[in-house]
Scaffold this motif. Structure first.
Motif, PDB file in Angstrom:
ATOM      1  N   ARG A   1      -4.763   1.200  -6.050  1.00 24.92           N
ATOM      2  CA  ARG A   1      -3.535   0.818  -5.781  1.00 24.92           C
ATOM      3  C   ARG A   1      -2.936   2.249  -5.667  1.00 24.92           C
ATOM      4  NH1 ARG A   1       0.494  -2.265  -9.549  1.00 24.92           N
ATOM      5  NH2 ARG A   1       1.550  -3.433  -7.975  1.00 24.92           N
ATOM      6  N   LYS A   2      -2.852   2.903  -6.729  1.00 23.64           N
ATOM      7  CA  LYS A   2      -2.138   4.241  -7.070  1.00 23.64           C
ATOM      8  C   LYS A   2      -2.649   5.268  -5.835  1.00 23.64           C
ATOM      9  CE  LYS A   2      -3.108   4.691 -11.145  1.00 23.64           C
ATOM     10  NZ  LYS A   2      -2.994   5.258 -12.784  1.00 23.64           N
ATOM     11  N   ALA A   3      -4.057   5.492  -5.732  1.00 30.30           N
ATOM     12  CA  ALA A   3      -4.400   6.542  -4.877  1.00 30.30           C
ATOM     13  C   ALA A   3      -3.831   6.116  -3.408  1.00 30.30           C
ATOM     14  CB  ALA A   3      -5.987   6.443  -4.781  1.00 30.30           C
ATOM     15  N   LEU A   4      -3.981   4.845  -3.006  1.00 28.49           N
ATOM     16  CA  LEU A   4      -3.530   4.575  -1.571  1.00 28.49           C
ATOM     17  C   LEU A   4      -2.082   4.715  -1.267  1.00 28.49           C
ATOM     18  CD1 LEU A   4      -4.157   3.344   1.306  1.00 28.49           C
ATOM     19  CD2 LEU A   4      -3.725   1.007   0.330  1.00 28.49           C
ATOM     20  N   MET A   5      -1.132   4.257  -2.448  1.00 25.10           N
ATOM     21  CA  MET A   5       0.299   4.460  -2.233  1.00 25.10           C
ATOM     22  C   MET A   5       0.613   5.991  -1.990  1.00 25.10           C
ATOM     23  SD  MET A   5       1.483   1.882  -5.432  1.00 25.10           S
ATOM     24  CE  MET A   5       3.196   2.128  -5.349  1.00 25.10           C
TER      25      MET A   5
ATOM     26  N   VAL B   1      -5.826  -4.687  -2.956  1.00 30.52           N
ATOM     27  CA  VAL B   1      -7.002  -3.550  -3.075  1.00 30.52           C
ATOM     28  C   VAL B   1      -7.683  -4.129  -4.552  1.00 30.52           C
ATOM     29  CG1 VAL B   1      -5.970  -1.625  -2.233  1.00 30.52           C
ATOM     30  CG2 VAL B   1      -5.268  -2.313  -4.730  1.00 30.52           C
ATOM     31  N   ASP B   2      -8.593  -3.647  -5.177  1.00 34.18           N
ATOM     32  CA  ASP B   2      -9.673  -4.024  -6.199  1.00 34.18           C
ATOM     33  C   ASP B   2      -9.217  -3.708  -7.435  1.00 34.18           C
ATOM     34  OD1 ASP B   2     -11.283  -5.450  -4.467  1.00 34.18           O
ATOM     35  OD2 ASP B   2     -12.594  -3.739  -4.116  1.00 34.18           O
ATOM     36  N   SER B   3      -8.471  -2.396  -7.484  1.00 29.58           N
ATOM     37  CA  SER B   3      -8.089  -1.850  -8.754  1.00 29.58           C
ATOM     38  C   SER B   3      -6.797  -1.179  -8.846  1.00 29.58           C
ATOM     39  CB  SER B   3      -9.022  -0.906  -9.536  1.00 29.58           C
ATOM     40  OG  SER B   3      -9.177   0.393  -8.531  1.00 29.58           O
ATOM     41  N   MET B   4      -6.142  -1.042 -10.091  1.00 26.46           N
ATOM     42  CA  MET B   4      -4.764  -0.142 -10.130  1.00 26.46           C
ATOM     43  C   MET B   4      -5.051   1.182  -9.722  1.00 26.46           C
ATOM     44  SD  MET B   4      -2.484  -2.145 -11.289  1.00 26.46           S
ATOM     45  CE  MET B   4      -1.363  -0.931 -12.147  1.00 26.46           C
TER      46      MET B   4
ATOM     47  N   ILE C   1      -1.035  -3.866  -3.634  1.00 36.61           N
ATOM     48  CA  ILE C   1      -1.267  -4.668  -5.045  1.00 36.61           C
ATOM     49  C   ILE C   1      -2.729  -4.960  -5.123  1.00 36.61           C
ATOM     50  CG2 ILE C   1      -0.899  -6.972  -3.706  1.00 36.61           C
ATOM     51  CD1 ILE C   1       0.760  -7.816  -6.176  1.00 36.61           C
ATOM     52  N   PRO C   2      -3.333  -4.922  -6.445  1.00 38.96           N
ATOM     53  CA  PRO C   2      -4.457  -5.319  -6.708  1.00 38.96           C
ATOM     54  C   PRO C   2      -4.611  -6.807  -6.861  1.00 38.96           C
ATOM     55  CG  PRO C   2      -3.615  -3.804  -8.450  1.00 38.96           C
ATOM     56  CD  PRO C   2      -2.401  -4.529  -7.520  1.00 38.96           C
ATOM     57  N   LYS C   3      -5.808  -7.159  -6.339  1.00 38.05           N
ATOM     58  CA  LYS C   3      -6.042  -8.825  -6.234  1.00 38.05           C
ATOM     59  C   LYS C   3      -5.829  -9.399  -7.479  1.00 38.05           C
ATOM     60  CE  LYS C   3      -9.706 -12.070  -4.782  1.00 38.05           C
ATOM     61  NZ  LYS C   3      -9.362 -12.946  -5.753  1.00 38.05           N
ATOM     62  N   ALA C   4      -6.138  -8.949  -8.881  1.00 46.42           N
ATOM     63  CA  ALA C   4      -5.640  -9.626  -9.928  1.00 46.42           C
ATOM     64  C   ALA C   4      -4.041 -10.002  -9.921  1.00 46.42           C
ATOM     65  CB  ALA C   4      -6.122  -8.828 -11.327  1.00 46.42           C
TER      66      ALA C   4
ATOM     67  N   GLU D   1      10.117   4.158   5.870  1.00 42.34           N
ATOM     68  CA  GLU D   1       9.587   2.989   5.391  1.00 42.34           C
ATOM     69  C   GLU D   1       9.350   2.955   3.801  1.00 42.34           C
ATOM     70  OE1 GLU D   1       5.751   2.769   7.378  1.00 42.34           O
ATOM     71  OE2 GLU D   1       6.717   2.796   9.302  1.00 42.34           O
ATOM     72  N   LEU D   2       9.285   1.816   2.962  1.00 43.12           N
ATOM     73  CA  LEU D   2       9.239   1.674   1.672  1.00 43.12           C
ATOM     74  C   LEU D   2       7.442   1.358   1.617  1.00 43.12           C
ATOM     75  CD1 LEU D   2       9.972   1.323  -1.320  1.00 43.12           C
ATOM     76  CD2 LEU D   2      10.297  -0.969  -0.553  1.00 43.12           C
ATOM     77  N   VAL D   3       7.186   2.268   0.457  1.00 40.88           N
ATOM     78  CA  VAL D   3       5.720   1.885  -0.034  1.00 40.88           C
ATOM     79  C   VAL D   3       5.957   1.642  -1.486  1.00 40.88           C
ATOM     80  CG1 VAL D   3       3.366   2.803  -0.626  1.00 40.88           C
ATOM     81  CG2 VAL D   3       4.708   3.599   1.367  1.00 40.88           C
ATOM     82  N   TYR D   4       5.545   0.444  -1.928  1.00 42.30           N
ATOM     83  CA  TYR D   4       5.636   0.160  -3.360  1.00 42.30           C
ATOM     84  C   TYR D   4       4.595  -0.767  -3.836  1.00 42.30           C
ATOM     85  CZ  TYR D   4       7.028  -4.765  -2.624  1.00 42.30           C
ATOM     86  OH  TYR D   4       7.170  -5.931  -2.504  1.00 42.30           O
ATOM     87  N   GLY D   5       4.579  -1.254  -5.100  1.00 40.35           N
ATOM     88  CA  GLY D   5       3.625  -1.959  -5.697  1.00 40.35           C
ATOM     89  C   GLY D   5       3.286  -3.464  -5.124  1.00 40.35           C
TER      90      GLY D   5
END
Length: 197
Positions: A94-98, A88-91, A68-71, A39-43
């Motif tokens: 995002r990075k932590a979840l990825m 997600v709410d922030s960058m 991806i962040p909501k912004a 599976e691919l996980v990406y931004g």
């Protein structure tokens, strides 16, 4: 113990870049992941190499998780065709979840954001926070200068050779994926003693 790659996190540019080989590498990697049931996980973007990669996985019937962040969704760069888009709410989030979702990390060509994301997970590997493989897909020697810098950091004793060796490098997707699957994290010491010769 070799690495079981069930999900691979890929960092890459939101631009396709100047060389068509970059897009071809993204398509090739995407197809390879789908064929191997990885599976691919990406931004979560639909633009540039990000979109090309995700579309290649989807076209071969593979699974894609976008984060991806909501912004950025609000700026209309989110990929609306994903089966699993996590907003997600922030960058930072995002990075932590990825990182949590993935069994390994690859950087395709990209800019400052790609480098920042890759070096964060590489730093975590250096510190022993995870034992996941970290690879650079060095298409057309895109990362040659960066790799020379890492060698220079070793020569100047800011980086241990075993930490430098955490960076797995290949110029095509298949050898890179193979090397990452064979990766076994070595025991690492973080600090360089000033008295070491």
């Amino acid at each position: 113990m070799p690495t079981l790659l069930q999900r691979l996190c890929v960092f890459c540019g939101s631009s396709p870049g100047s060389d068509p080989a970059f897009a071809e590498a993204a398509r090739s990697l995407g197809g390879l992941l789908a064929t191997n049931h990885i599976e691919l996980v990406y931004g979560g973007g639909k633009v540039g190499l990000m979109g090309i990669l995700a579309d290649a996985v989807l076209a071969r019937g593979g699974h894609v998780i976008g984060v991806i962040p909501k912004a950025l969704v609000d700026l209309e760069v989110g990929h609306t065709g994903l089966p699993d888009l996590r907003i997600v709410d922030s960058m930072h989030e995002r990075k932590a979840l990825m990182a949590d979702l993935a069994d390994g990390f690859v950087a395709l060509p990209g800019g400052i954001g790609t480098l920042e994301e890759f070096f964060e997970v590489l730093t975590w590997a250096q510190l022993g926070f995870h034992a996941k493989p970290c690879g650079l897909l060095d298409v057309g020697d895109f990362y040659a200068g960066l790799l020379r810098f890492l060698d220079h950091a070793v020569e100047q004793r800011f980086l241990r050779p075993q930490h430098r060796n955490l960076v797995i490098t290949a110029n095509a997707p298949l050898p890179l994926l193979t090397a990452m699957q064979l990766f076994s994290a070595p025991p690492l010491d973080k600090w360089i003693d000033r008295q070491e010769r």
